[in-house]
Design a protein around this motif. Structure first.
Motif, PDB file in Angstrom:
ATOM      1  N   LEU A  55     103.489-113.065  -0.890  1.00 14.60           N
ATOM      2  CA  LEU A  55     103.353-111.703  -0.367  1.00 14.60           C
ATOM      3  C   LEU A  55     104.570-110.866  -0.755  1.00 14.60           C
ATOM      4  CD1 LEU A  55     101.784-109.615   1.292  1.00 14.60           C
ATOM      5  CD2 LEU A  55     103.047-110.382   3.293  1.00 14.60           C
ATOM      6  N   TYR A  56     105.763-111.461  -0.667  1.00 13.61           N
ATOM      7  CA  TYR A  56     106.959-110.701  -1.061  1.00 13.61           C
ATOM      8  C   TYR A  56     106.873-110.340  -2.547  1.00 13.61           C
ATOM      9  CZ  TYR A  56     108.570-112.554   3.394  1.00 13.61           C
ATOM     10  OH  TYR A  56     108.657-112.894   4.707  1.00 13.61           O
ATOM     11  N   ALA A  57     106.351-111.261  -3.355  1.00 16.22           N
ATOM     12  CA  ALA A  57     106.186-110.966  -4.785  1.00 16.22           C
ATOM     13  C   ALA A  57     105.206-109.809  -4.971  1.00 16.22           C
ATOM     14  CB  ALA A  57     105.699-112.207  -5.526  1.00 16.22           C
ATOM     15  N   VAL A  58     104.100-109.824  -4.188  1.00  9.57           N
ATOM     16  CA  VAL A  58     103.114-108.741  -4.262  1.00  9.57           C
ATOM     17  C   VAL A  58     103.777-107.408  -3.932  1.00  9.57           C
ATOM     18  CG1 VAL A  58     101.115-107.748  -3.031  1.00  9.57           C
ATOM     19  CG2 VAL A  58     101.050-110.131  -3.812  1.00  9.57           C
ATOM     20  N   LEU A  59     104.601-107.404  -2.872  1.00 13.48           N
ATOM     21  CA  LEU A  59     105.229-106.148  -2.453  1.00 13.48           C
ATOM     22  C   LEU A  59     106.219-105.646  -3.499  1.00 13.48           C
ATOM     23  CD1 LEU A  59     105.687-106.825   1.374  1.00 13.48           C
ATOM     24  CD2 LEU A  59     103.935-105.454   0.223  1.00 13.48           C
ATOM     25  N   ILE A  60     106.955-106.579  -4.136  1.00 23.19           N
ATOM     26  CA  ILE A  60     107.899-106.171  -5.181  1.00 23.19           C
ATOM     27  C   ILE A  60     107.127-105.591  -6.375  1.00 23.19           C
ATOM     28  CG2 ILE A  60     109.577-107.031  -6.874  1.00 23.19           C
ATOM     29  CD1 ILE A  60     110.463-109.048  -4.645  1.00 23.19           C
ATOM     30  N   LEU A  61     106.079-106.311  -6.815  1.00 28.07           N
ATOM     31  CA  LEU A  61     105.262-105.820  -7.931  1.00 28.07           C
ATOM     32  C   LEU A  61     104.644-104.468  -7.603  1.00 28.07           C
ATOM     33  CD1 LEU A  61     103.395-109.064  -9.081  1.00 28.07           C
ATOM     34  CD2 LEU A  61     105.018-107.712 -10.415  1.00 28.07           C
ATOM     35  N   TRP A  62     104.204-104.331  -6.351  1.00 33.11           N
ATOM     36  CA  TRP A  62     103.592-103.071  -5.922  1.00 33.11           C
ATOM     37  C   TRP A  62     104.611-101.946  -6.037  1.00 33.11           C
ATOM     38  CZ3 TRP A  62     104.616 -99.501  -2.021  1.00 33.11           C
ATOM     39  CH2 TRP A  62     103.614 -98.558  -1.778  1.00 33.11           C
ATOM     40  N   PHE A  63     105.825-102.226  -5.552  1.00 35.55           N
ATOM     41  CA  PHE A  63     106.864-101.206  -5.563  1.00 35.55           C
ATOM     42  C   PHE A  63     107.205-100.785  -6.990  1.00 35.55           C
ATOM     43  CE2 PHE A  63     111.110 -99.450  -5.176  1.00 35.55           C
ATOM     44  CZ  PHE A  63     110.944 -98.599  -4.092  1.00 35.55           C
ATOM     45  N   VAL A  64     107.377-101.748  -7.871  1.00 35.53           N
ATOM     46  CA  VAL A  64     107.721-101.449  -9.271  1.00 35.53           C
ATOM     47  C   VAL A  64     106.601-100.636  -9.924  1.00 35.53           C
ATOM     48  CG1 VAL A  64     108.112-102.497 -11.536  1.00 35.53           C
ATOM     49  CG2 VAL A  64     109.213-103.469  -9.501  1.00 35.53           C
ATOM     50  N   THR A  65     105.355-101.108  -9.745  1.00 40.05           N
ATOM     51  CA  THR A  65     104.212-100.411 -10.344  1.00 40.05           C
ATOM     52  C   THR A  65     104.109 -98.985  -9.825  1.00 40.05           C
ATOM     53  OG1 THR A  65     103.107-102.549 -10.248  1.00 40.05           O
ATOM     54  CG2 THR A  65     101.757-100.668 -10.878  1.00 40.05           C
ATOM     55  N   MET A  66     104.277 -98.837  -8.523  1.00 39.30           N
ATOM     56  CA  MET A  66     104.124 -97.511  -7.936  1.00 39.30           C
ATOM     57  C   MET A  66     105.253 -96.567  -8.330  1.00 39.30           C
ATOM     58  SD  MET A  66     101.271 -97.474  -6.747  1.00 39.30           S
ATOM     59  CE  MET A  66     101.282 -95.826  -6.072  1.00 39.30           C
ATOM     60  N   ALA A  67     106.459 -97.104  -8.468  1.00 37.10           N
ATOM     61  CA  ALA A  67     107.584 -96.258  -8.889  1.00 37.10           C
ATOM     62  C   ALA A  67     107.285 -95.714 -10.283  1.00 37.10           C
ATOM     63  CB  ALA A  67     108.880 -97.063  -8.882  1.00 37.10           C
ATOM     64  N   ALA A  68     106.834 -96.600 -11.188  1.00 38.52           N
ATOM     65  CA  ALA A  68     106.532 -96.187 -12.556  1.00 38.52           C
ATOM     66  C   ALA A  68     105.373 -95.198 -12.570  1.00 38.52           C
ATOM     67  CB  ALA A  68     106.202 -97.405 -13.404  1.00 38.52           C
ATOM     68  N   PHE A  69     104.304 -95.528 -11.850  1.00 41.91           N
ATOM     69  CA  PHE A  69     103.129 -94.649 -11.863  1.00 41.91           C
ATOM     70  C   PHE A  69     103.441 -93.281 -11.264  1.00 41.91           C
ATOM     71  CE2 PHE A  69      99.610 -92.803  -9.488  1.00 41.91           C
ATOM     72  CZ  PHE A  69      98.737 -92.529 -10.527  1.00 41.91           C
ATOM     73  N   SER A  70     104.107 -93.267 -10.085  1.00 39.47           N
ATOM     74  CA  SER A  70     104.387 -91.994  -9.421  1.00 39.47           C
ATOM     75  C   SER A  70     105.262 -91.117 -10.313  1.00 39.47           C
ATOM     76  CB  SER A  70     105.094 -92.228  -8.083  1.00 39.47           C
ATOM     77  OG  SER A  70     104.384 -93.147  -7.321  1.00 39.47           O
ATOM     78  N   ALA A  71     106.260 -91.719 -10.953  1.00 36.29           N
ATOM     79  CA  ALA A  71     107.146 -90.940 -11.807  1.00 36.29           C
ATOM     80  C   ALA A  71     106.344 -90.270 -12.913  1.00 36.29           C
ATOM     81  CB  ALA A  71     108.223 -91.847 -12.402  1.00 36.29           C
ATOM     82  N   ARG A  72     105.501 -91.046 -13.581  1.00 40.53           N
ATOM     83  CA  ARG A  72     104.714 -90.508 -14.677  1.00 40.53           C
ATOM     84  C   ARG A  72     103.701 -89.478 -14.194  1.00 40.53           C
ATOM     85  NH1 ARG A  72     102.837 -90.548 -19.637  1.00 40.53           N
ATOM     86  NH2 ARG A  72     100.571 -90.455 -19.772  1.00 40.53           N
ATOM     87  N   HIS A  73     103.079 -89.768 -13.068  1.00 33.70           N
ATOM     88  CA  HIS A  73     102.047 -88.890 -12.533  1.00 33.70           C
ATOM     89  C   HIS A  73     102.639 -87.545 -12.144  1.00 33.70           C
ATOM     90  CE1 HIS A  73      97.995 -88.437 -11.155  1.00 33.70           C
ATOM     91  NE2 HIS A  73      98.378 -88.009  -9.965  1.00 33.70           N
ATOM     92  N   LEU A  74     103.782 -87.570 -11.460  1.00 32.71           N
ATOM     93  CA  LEU A  74     104.412 -86.324 -11.034  1.00 32.71           C
ATOM     94  C   LEU A  74     104.914 -85.541 -12.253  1.00 32.71           C
ATOM     95  CD1 LEU A  74     106.312 -87.588  -7.875  1.00 32.71           C
ATOM     96  CD2 LEU A  74     104.277 -86.138  -7.946  1.00 32.71           C
ATOM     97  N   MET A  75     105.378 -86.286 -13.284  1.00 36.57           N
ATOM     98  CA  MET A  75     105.894 -85.633 -14.474  1.00 36.57           C
ATOM     99  C   MET A  75     104.778 -84.860 -15.186  1.00 36.57           C
ATOM    100  SD  MET A  75     108.938 -87.706 -16.106  1.00 36.57           S
ATOM    101  CE  MET A  75     108.044 -88.906 -17.016  1.00 36.57           C
ATOM    102  N   ILE A  76     103.635 -85.526 -15.318  1.00 36.94           N
ATOM    103  CA  ILE A  76     102.502 -84.861 -15.969  1.00 36.94           C
ATOM    104  C   ILE A  76     102.105 -83.624 -15.178  1.00 36.94           C
ATOM    105  CG2 ILE A  76     100.031 -85.089 -16.501  1.00 36.94           C
ATOM    106  CD1 ILE A  76     100.602 -88.028 -17.188  1.00 36.94           C
ATOM    107  N   PHE A  77     102.091 -83.754 -13.859  1.00 33.29           N
ATOM    108  CA  PHE A  77     101.656 -82.639 -13.015  1.00 33.29           C
ATOM    109  C   PHE A  77     102.637 -81.472 -13.094  1.00 33.29           C
ATOM    110  CE2 PHE A  77     101.446 -80.334  -8.969  1.00 33.29           C
ATOM    111  CZ  PHE A  77     100.145 -79.902  -9.053  1.00 33.29           C
ATOM    112  N   PHE A  78     103.920 -81.773 -12.879  1.00 34.12           N
ATOM    113  CA  PHE A  78     104.887 -80.680 -12.866  1.00 34.12           C
ATOM    114  C   PHE A  78     105.271 -80.232 -14.274  1.00 34.12           C
ATOM    115  CE2 PHE A  78     105.536 -82.462  -8.582  1.00 34.12           C
ATOM    116  CZ  PHE A  78     105.187 -81.327  -7.876  1.00 34.12           C
ATOM    117  N   GLY A  79     104.907 -81.054 -15.265  1.00 39.60           N
ATOM    118  CA  GLY A  79     105.144 -80.668 -16.659  1.00 39.60           C
ATOM    119  C   GLY A  79     104.243 -79.502 -17.070  1.00 39.60           C
ATOM    120  N   GLY A  80     103.278 -79.128 -16.234  1.00 37.90           N
ATOM    121  CA  GLY A  80     102.500 -77.922 -16.464  1.00 37.90           C
ATOM    122  C   GLY A  80     101.105 -78.164 -17.007  1.00 37.90           C
ATOM    123  N   GLU A  81     100.830 -79.318 -17.610  1.00 43.41           N
ATOM    124  CA  GLU A  81      99.504 -79.532 -18.226  1.00 43.41           C
ATOM    125  C   GLU A  81      98.394 -79.599 -17.190  1.00 43.41           C
ATOM    126  OE1 GLU A  81      98.282 -79.535 -21.426  1.00 43.41           O
ATOM    127  OE2 GLU A  81     100.237 -78.572 -21.577  1.00 43.41           O
TER     128      GLU A  81
END
Ligand code: HEM
Ligand code: SF4
Ligand code: FES
Lengths: 131, 262
Positions: A105-131
């Protein structure tokens, strides 16, 4: 050594489960959540066959800034459900799985955190990047 | 060799008499016990009672319950028999988790807050901490918790290798306290579910090399209310006062059902 208090109609307390119970609660909530999202999503997608204009209007709503967080939430739910689903499969089929369920479970939470950090960063960048 | 030493007092007695404060050496402290009460003859709803008690470092939650019942309120109702963790009578929810009152030392709990004690969940409460155990034992009976062997009885024991005995050792330790079954979220909402204790006791015979009814038990547990209801929340493993790896036993029975039908 006296009776100090009596509270009528008291409700029972919440059961204090540990990692296993809360991961299951999370798995069920995300599973049911994903189900309802897909249900709505299948309906709004099928609108395209009824009326392309109505489809465009409904799908356009996804562009609303609020939906950014909705989408991050949806991806978060799916990612947790998917990683934890793999953990449950290991608990069920790997012989030592029940002994390492907390570690997994701790491994799941770490993987979740890493995946979400990467996804959120990219997602917000695309959104605020204006496209 | 010498007869003179036989006359001496045992050393321990002399020691106790000299120090004179054997009991005083155990530290005492105040605890608040908060019990969820229910008595259909007194009130429709359950209620909480609180008592502040002076207890000792060697006391368990069961001793606190005794103190209330014997000295303050004789109507407080709970089950206990052995008081030493072997009869399985006094499973209850202590600070939100299923525990045996006779195996839970007060000093191991946070005594700065009231210690809450409730009946176990999922079985009908009859009075205070007593629940109707019949549904629990009904499931237990259905898995045939006895040795079935169709070969003629030998004149001595039925021999078994240490390895074969080891296979099911963990599940022989069950005392049928119901701490596991009543900690299971599936059992709380679906009282028909066999529950962990029944599966543990089926496991004890399914993996016994001397037993011939393993397939029948697997068939019983392949039911829709059988092992497949288990969602692996591990509440049962955490609750078991005997330290049985309950979820592991359930997983082994699931695997046995799958490999048997292949
Ligand atoms: C991404 C791939 C997925 C994986 C690896 C996965 C895995 C699993 C597993 C192993 C279980 C069994 C849980 C258990 O035994 O307690 C489960 C339960 C469940 N899944 Fe998924 N799943 C996935 C996608 C989905 C999707 C797309 C939905 C929604 C349509 C969904 C909804 C559910 C629900 C409602 C449950 C029941 C939860 C429960 O009984 O507590 N899952 N999932
Ligand atoms: S498996 Fe453990 S918790 Fe369950 S009934 Fe047996 S002794 Fe009690
Ligand atoms: S009183 Fe027997 S197990 Fe606690």
């Amino acid at each position: 050594m006296t009776q100090t208090k009596s509270t009528p109609g008291g409700r029972g307390t919440l059961y204090k489960g540990r990692e296993g119970m809360w991961s299951w609660v999370g798995h069920r909530i995300t599973g049911v959540g994903i189900f309802f999202f897909l249900l709505v999503h299948v309906l709004d997608t099928s609108l395209v066959r009824v009326s392309p204009e109505a489809y465009n209007a409904v799908i356009g709503a996804y562009k609303h800034p609020i939906m950014i967080f909705g989408e991050i939430g949806l991806v978060g739910a799916i990612v947790f459900h998917a990683f934890n689903g793999l953990r449950i499969i290991l608990v069920d089929f790997w012989k030592q799985g029940t002994r390492y369920h907390k570690h997994m479970l701790y491994a799941v939470l770490i993987l979740w955190f890493v995946t979400m950090a990467a996804f959120s960063a990219r997602h917000l960048m695309i959104f605020f990047g204006g496209e | 060799m010498s007869t003179a030493t036989v006359e001496q007092e045992p050393a321990s007695k002399v020691d106790l008499a000299e120090s004179g404060d054997g009991a005083g050496a155990v530290e005492s402290f105040d605890v608040t016990l908060k019990v969820r009460r229910y008595d259909p003859e007194r009130a429709v709803d359950a209620w909480w009672d609180e008592w502040t008690l002076t207890m000792y470092g060697t006391d368990r939650v069961l001793d606190a319950l005794h103190k209330v019942k014997w000295d303050i309120d004789g109507s407080l109702t709970f089950r206990r028999s052995c008081a030493h963790g072997i009869c399985g009578s006094d499973a209850m929810r202590i600070n939100g988790r299923n525990r045996l009152a006779c195996k839970t030392l007060l000093k191991d709990l946070d005594t700065s807050k009231p210690i809450t004690v409730e009946a176990i969940k999922g079985l009908p409460v009859e009075k205070d901490l007593i629940v109707d155990m019949e549904p629990f034992f009904q499931s237990y009976r259905e898995i045939m918790p006895f040795l079935v062997n169709n070969s003629p009885a030998p004149t001595a024991e039925r021999l078994q290798s240490p390895e074969d005995r080891e296979r099911f050792d963990d599940t022989t330790k069950c005392i049928l306290c119901a701490a596991c079954t009543s900690s299971c979220p599936v059992f709380w909402t679906d009282g028909q579910y066999f529950g962990p204790a029944a599966i543990v006791n089926a496991h004890r015979f399914i993996f016994d090399s001397r037993d011939d009814a393993g397939d029948m038990r697997l068939e019983v547990l392949n039911d829709k209310e059988g092992v497949w209801r288990c969602r692996t929340t591990f509440n049962c493993s955490d609750a078991c006062p005997r330290g049985i790896e309950v979820t592991k036993a359930i997983q082994e029975v699931k695997t046995a059902i799958l490999t048997r039908s292949l």
